[in-house]
Design an enzyme around this catalytic site. Sequence first.
Site, PDB file in Angstrom:
ATOM      1  N   ASP A   7      -0.979   2.721  -5.893  1.00  0.00           N
ATOM      2  CA  ASP A   7       0.193   3.313  -5.229  1.00  0.00           C
ATOM      3  C   ASP A   7       0.746   2.257  -4.270  1.00  0.00           C
ATOM      4  O   ASP A   7       0.114   1.225  -4.034  1.00  0.00           O
ATOM      5  CB  ASP A   7      -0.223   4.575  -4.448  1.00  0.00           C
ATOM      6  CG  ASP A   7       0.962   5.218  -3.720  1.00  0.00           C
ATOM      7  OD1 ASP A   7       2.066   5.263  -4.300  1.00  0.00           O
ATOM      8  OD2 ASP A   7       0.797   5.644  -2.561  1.00  0.00           O
ATOM      9  N   SER A   8       1.906   2.560  -3.672  1.00  0.00           N
ATOM     10  CA  SER A   8       2.467   1.636  -2.689  1.00  0.00           C
ATOM     11  C   SER A   8       1.676   1.674  -1.381  1.00  0.00           C
ATOM     12  O   SER A   8       1.863   0.809  -0.534  1.00  0.00           O
ATOM     13  CB  SER A   8       3.920   2.005  -2.404  1.00  0.00           C
ATOM     14  OG  SER A   8       3.961   3.277  -1.804  1.00  0.00           O
ATOM     15  N   CYS A  70       1.731   7.035  -8.223  1.00  0.00           N
ATOM     16  CA  CYS A  70       2.958   6.786  -7.464  1.00  0.00           C
ATOM     17  C   CYS A  70       4.120   7.362  -8.259  1.00  0.00           C
ATOM     18  O   CYS A  70       4.351   6.950  -9.414  1.00  0.00           O
ATOM     19  CB  CYS A  70       3.125   5.279  -7.278  1.00  0.00           C
ATOM     20  SG  CYS A  70       4.707   4.812  -6.522  1.00  0.00           S
ATOM     21  N   GLU A 149       2.834   7.122   6.325  1.00  0.00           N
ATOM     22  CA  GLU A 149       2.219   5.788   6.487  1.00  0.00           C
ATOM     23  C   GLU A 149       1.958   5.463   7.964  1.00  0.00           C
ATOM     24  O   GLU A 149       1.005   4.776   8.283  1.00  0.00           O
ATOM     25  CB  GLU A 149       3.107   4.702   5.860  1.00  0.00           C
ATOM     26  CG  GLU A 149       3.120   4.690   4.343  1.00  0.00           C
ATOM     27  CD  GLU A 149       1.812   4.167   3.716  1.00  0.00           C
ATOM     28  OE1 GLU A 149       1.152   3.290   4.297  1.00  0.00           O
ATOM     29  OE2 GLU A 149       1.454   4.687   2.641  1.00  0.00           O
ATOM     30  N   CYS A 181       6.451  12.710  -5.037  1.00  0.00           N
ATOM     31  CA  CYS A 181       5.981  11.481  -4.403  1.00  0.00           C
ATOM     32  C   CYS A 181       4.550  11.773  -3.978  1.00  0.00           C
ATOM     33  O   CYS A 181       4.281  12.814  -3.356  1.00  0.00           O
ATOM     34  CB  CYS A 181       6.832  11.151  -3.179  1.00  0.00           C
ATOM     35  SG  CYS A 181       6.118   9.843  -2.166  1.00  0.00           S
ATOM     36  N   HIS A 183       2.769  10.656  -1.729  1.00  0.00           N
ATOM     37  CA  HIS A 183       2.510  10.736  -0.285  1.00  0.00           C
ATOM     38  C   HIS A 183       2.670  12.177   0.243  1.00  0.00           C
ATOM     39  O   HIS A 183       2.122  12.519   1.280  1.00  0.00           O
ATOM     40  CB  HIS A 183       3.506   9.866   0.493  1.00  0.00           C
ATOM     41  CG  HIS A 183       3.149   8.408   0.531  1.00  0.00           C
ATOM     42  ND1 HIS A 183       3.145   7.608  -0.575  1.00  0.00           N
ATOM     43  CD2 HIS A 183       2.800   7.611   1.577  1.00  0.00           C
ATOM     44  CE1 HIS A 183       2.812   6.369  -0.215  1.00  0.00           C
ATOM     45  NE2 HIS A 183       2.595   6.349   1.080  1.00  0.00           N
TER      46      HIS A 183
HETATM   47  N1  DGL Z   1       3.711   7.342  -3.103  1.00  0.00           N
HETATM   48  C1  DGL Z   1       4.834   6.782  -3.753  1.00  0.00           C
HETATM   49  C2  DGL Z   1       5.564   7.720  -4.635  1.00  0.00           C
HETATM   50  O1  DGL Z   1       4.889   8.565  -5.146  1.00  0.00           O
HETATM   51  C3  DGL Z   1       5.610   5.729  -3.096  1.00  0.00           C
HETATM   52  C4  DGL Z   1       6.443   6.055  -1.951  1.00  0.00           C
HETATM   53  C5  DGL Z   1       7.116   4.814  -1.471  1.00  0.00           C
HETATM   54  O2  DGL Z   1       6.461   3.779  -1.426  1.00  0.00           O
HETATM   55  O3  DGL Z   1       8.306   4.877  -1.192  1.00  0.00           O
HETATM   56  O4  DGL Z   1       6.733   7.655  -4.849  1.00  0.00           O
END
Ligand code: DGL
Length: 259
Positions: A7-8, A70, A149, A181, A183
């Site tokens: 993931d990011s 992600c 984050e 997302c 997150h």
């Molecule tokens: N967790 C990621 C997603 O599902 C990335 C969010 C991001 O880095 O902008 O989109």
Amino acid sequence: MPIGVFDSGLGGLCALKELHRIMPDTDLIYFGDTGRTPYGTRSPETIMKYAGQDARFLLSKNVSAILIACGTVSTVALNALKISLPVPVCGVVSAASREAAASTKNGKIGVMGTGATISSGVFEHELKLINSSLDVTSVACPLLVPIVEYGFADDEIAFLAVKRYLSQITDAGADTVILGCTHFPILRKMMEKAAPHIAFIDSGAAAAREIASAFSGKGGNGDIRYYVSDTPANFNKTAKVFLGGELEIKAERVEIEKY
Ligand code: DGL
């Protein structure tokens, strides 16, 4: 051979946690691109480049399959990665869409995601393939990734942002929302407080269940190794709280641009 998850940043830990719960003996390798997060505000070209490097790093660790934990990479780069990588790759869109279509009672589904995910229209397309009469309301939620984050998931600021984004979906009458997302499940408590009648689908966890049913455990000790692209200290602290474990998390730093 371990399964790779990336993931990011921290969001993919929701998927990792679910994968470890279902496949406790399988070794897992997690990469969080903490030095380049967020992905969701970037162009498709940049997201493809980053995703390719993330996947090549995991391949260098001999993974047998990759879970793209992600939403942004899954909606922008899944097909390119599937074609170019020598191992099976699973994204978060199909499993979450199936779970949402099965969950809705009134046929109205909301999708929350990053700007890149919502602009791609991929969740909406997938949901319409499952059932063309589904009514889909998609909302880009760019503030939510930095809130997670930077460790504000339990703060009032998170509640206000979540409530604001959810209002478009509740106004449309949706009874089910895909957290598109990875997150966003970290904000689940806030989501449920802002919209208690809605069923929230965790796209990362849904994808973990999908990959687990496709790959029976090939043995291992259930070891999890963590890698990040920025200084590990913040990640170690937040990941530990988030995963709720007793063990210290010691992520290693990777020069991801080399891959
Ligand atoms: N967790 C990621 C997603 O599902 C990335 C969010 C991001 O880095 O902008 O989109």
